[in-house]
Design an enzyme around this catalytic site. Structure first.
Site, PDB file in Angstrom:
ATOM      1  N   CYS A 175     -11.722 -25.076  11.232  1.00  0.00           N
ATOM      2  CA  CYS A 175     -13.053 -25.365  11.763  1.00  0.00           C
ATOM      3  C   CYS A 175     -13.277 -26.843  12.054  1.00  0.00           C
ATOM      4  O   CYS A 175     -14.253 -27.207  12.714  1.00  0.00           O
ATOM      5  CB  CYS A 175     -14.128 -24.844  10.812  1.00  0.00           C
ATOM      6  SG  CYS A 175     -14.004 -23.075  10.466  1.00  0.00           S
ATOM      7  N   HIS A 190     -20.564 -28.532  12.456  1.00  0.00           N
ATOM      8  CA  HIS A 190     -19.893 -27.242  12.524  1.00  0.00           C
ATOM      9  C   HIS A 190     -20.892 -26.142  12.194  1.00  0.00           C
ATOM     10  O   HIS A 190     -21.655 -26.245  11.233  1.00  0.00           O
ATOM     11  CB  HIS A 190     -18.723 -27.213  11.536  1.00  0.00           C
ATOM     12  CG  HIS A 190     -18.125 -25.862  11.358  1.00  0.00           C
ATOM     13  ND1 HIS A 190     -17.763 -25.069  12.427  1.00  0.00           N
ATOM     14  CD2 HIS A 190     -17.837 -25.148  10.232  1.00  0.00           C
ATOM     15  CE1 HIS A 190     -17.272 -23.918  11.963  1.00  0.00           C
ATOM     16  NE2 HIS A 190     -17.308 -23.957  10.647  1.00  0.00           N
ATOM     17  N   ASN A 208     -20.023 -18.155  13.334  1.00  0.00           N
ATOM     18  CA  ASN A 208     -19.037 -19.212  13.108  1.00  0.00           C
ATOM     19  C   ASN A 208     -17.845 -18.965  14.024  1.00  0.00           C
ATOM     20  O   ASN A 208     -17.090 -18.015  13.829  1.00  0.00           O
ATOM     21  CB  ASN A 208     -18.604 -19.203  11.635  1.00  0.00           C
ATOM     22  CG  ASN A 208     -17.619 -20.309  11.302  1.00  0.00           C
ATOM     23  OD1 ASN A 208     -17.058 -20.951  12.180  1.00  0.00           O
ATOM     24  ND2 ASN A 208     -17.401 -20.525  10.010  1.00  0.00           N
TER      25      ASN A 208
END
Length: 329
Positions: free
Chosen positions: A118, A256, A286
């Site tokens: 990520c 993020h 996500n």
């Protein structure tokens, strides 16, 4: 001194939208209980885009790249560097970046992947910025792209409700403008702590023609939450100190997009107004390495992010990895 300027951005999301209610119904058929209320309360996610079987990471990445090139007014043959951040590459090799290069119909420039989960886009953006500053490239495509639905255990509600698929990209171009208000990347930092590997990992592999280990994503949510907020706050302060600006000078934070609780806790820790934080996790879930460029592109396209503004982009993910890029648009 040469600096890199964000000349354009783009994104691509698979057309299939799966709402929490739709996902809950699909999971119920597997005997897995969840609900829209349970997911929203814990994560802020309301829907996600999921790729159909056969749709690859390079396909999503190429569409995002084309969108970014159009936005920047740059022809594909001007690109001399492609970096793709992904944890779900099409193949062991060649790199997804080489596949994107081929699909764009160009050749000759460097093309490679970055794997920092990520944090991948921030790692890739920092790498491209460094290569441009060193004179090794003039025009770079930096892409974050994932098909995370391929590595999810759909019987584990603690992880399968959290993720989506997509791709985002930016075009970086070399600039010689060094004025105090000139656009460009002002600061970047990258970090990792390999001792935290097990709190977020997909510890499987292919060896001797067989899958070895656990091929699915596994996560200790509480450990990730605590570590993510602290390291991102430290990284943000480090970036501001490097650039010689104050935290309150940041007009937009693009963290993020993992969980709205992490985003809100980070904003409080840095005393950033909620209205200055870009949030797309409710719509995208996500998307790992794609989350930051997707959120950045969304904020540019709806008119929030404007030229001259300071933007802080941050990633945090498995490895454990984290980092920040501070840029003036």
């Amino acid at each position: 001194m040469t600096r890199s300027v964000i000349a354009g951005s783009g994104s691509f999301l698979p057309p299939r939208i799966v709402t929490n209610d739709m996902l809950a119904a699909e999971l119920a058929e597997r005997g897995v209980e969840t609900s829209n209320e349970w997911i929203v309360e814990r994560t802020g996610i309301r829907q996600r885009h999921l790729a159909e079987r056969g749709v690859t990471t390079s396909m999503l990445a190429t569409e995002a790249a084309r969108s970014a090139l159009r936005d920047a007014g740059v022809a594909a043959d001007e690109v001399d560097l492609i970096i793709v951040a992904t944890s779900t590459p099409d193949y062991v090799f060649p790199s997804t970046a080489c596949l994107v290069q081929s699909q764009l119909g160009i050749a000759g420039g460097a093309a490679f992947d970055v794997q920092a989960v990520c944090s991948g886009f921030v790692y890739a953006l920092t790498t491209a910025d460094a290569l441009i500053a060193a004179g090794r490239a003039r025009c770079a495509l930096v892409i974050g792209a994932e098909v995370f639905s391929r590595i999810l255990d759909w019987n584990d509600r603690g992880t399968c409700v959290l993720f989506g698929d997509g791709a985002g990209a930016v075009v970086l171009k070399a600039s010689a403008d060094e004025g105090p208000q000139a656009p460009g990347v002002l600061a970047a930092n990258l970090h990792a702590d390999g001792s935290q590997t097990r709190i977020l990992c997909a510890a499987g592999n292919v060896a001797y023609g067989e899958v070895t280990g656990d091929p699915f994503l596994r996560m200790d949510g509480q450990a990730v939450f605590k570590l993510a907020v602290n390291v991102l706050a430290q990284s943000a302060r480090e970036a501001c100190a490097t650039a010689g600006v104050a935290l309150e000078d940041i007009r937009w934070a693009v963290p993020h997009q993992a969980n709205v609780r992490i985003i809100n806790a980070l904003a409080r820790k840095l005393a950033l107004p909620a209205e200055n934080v870009v949030v797309t996790v409710d719509q995208h879930a996500n998307t790992s390495a794609a989350s930051v460029p997707l959120a950045f592109d969304a904020a540019r396209r709806d008119g929030r992010v404007q030229p001259g503004q300071l933007v802080l982009m941050q990633g945090v993910g498995g490895g454990f990895t984290w980092g920040s890029v501070l840029a003036r648009l």
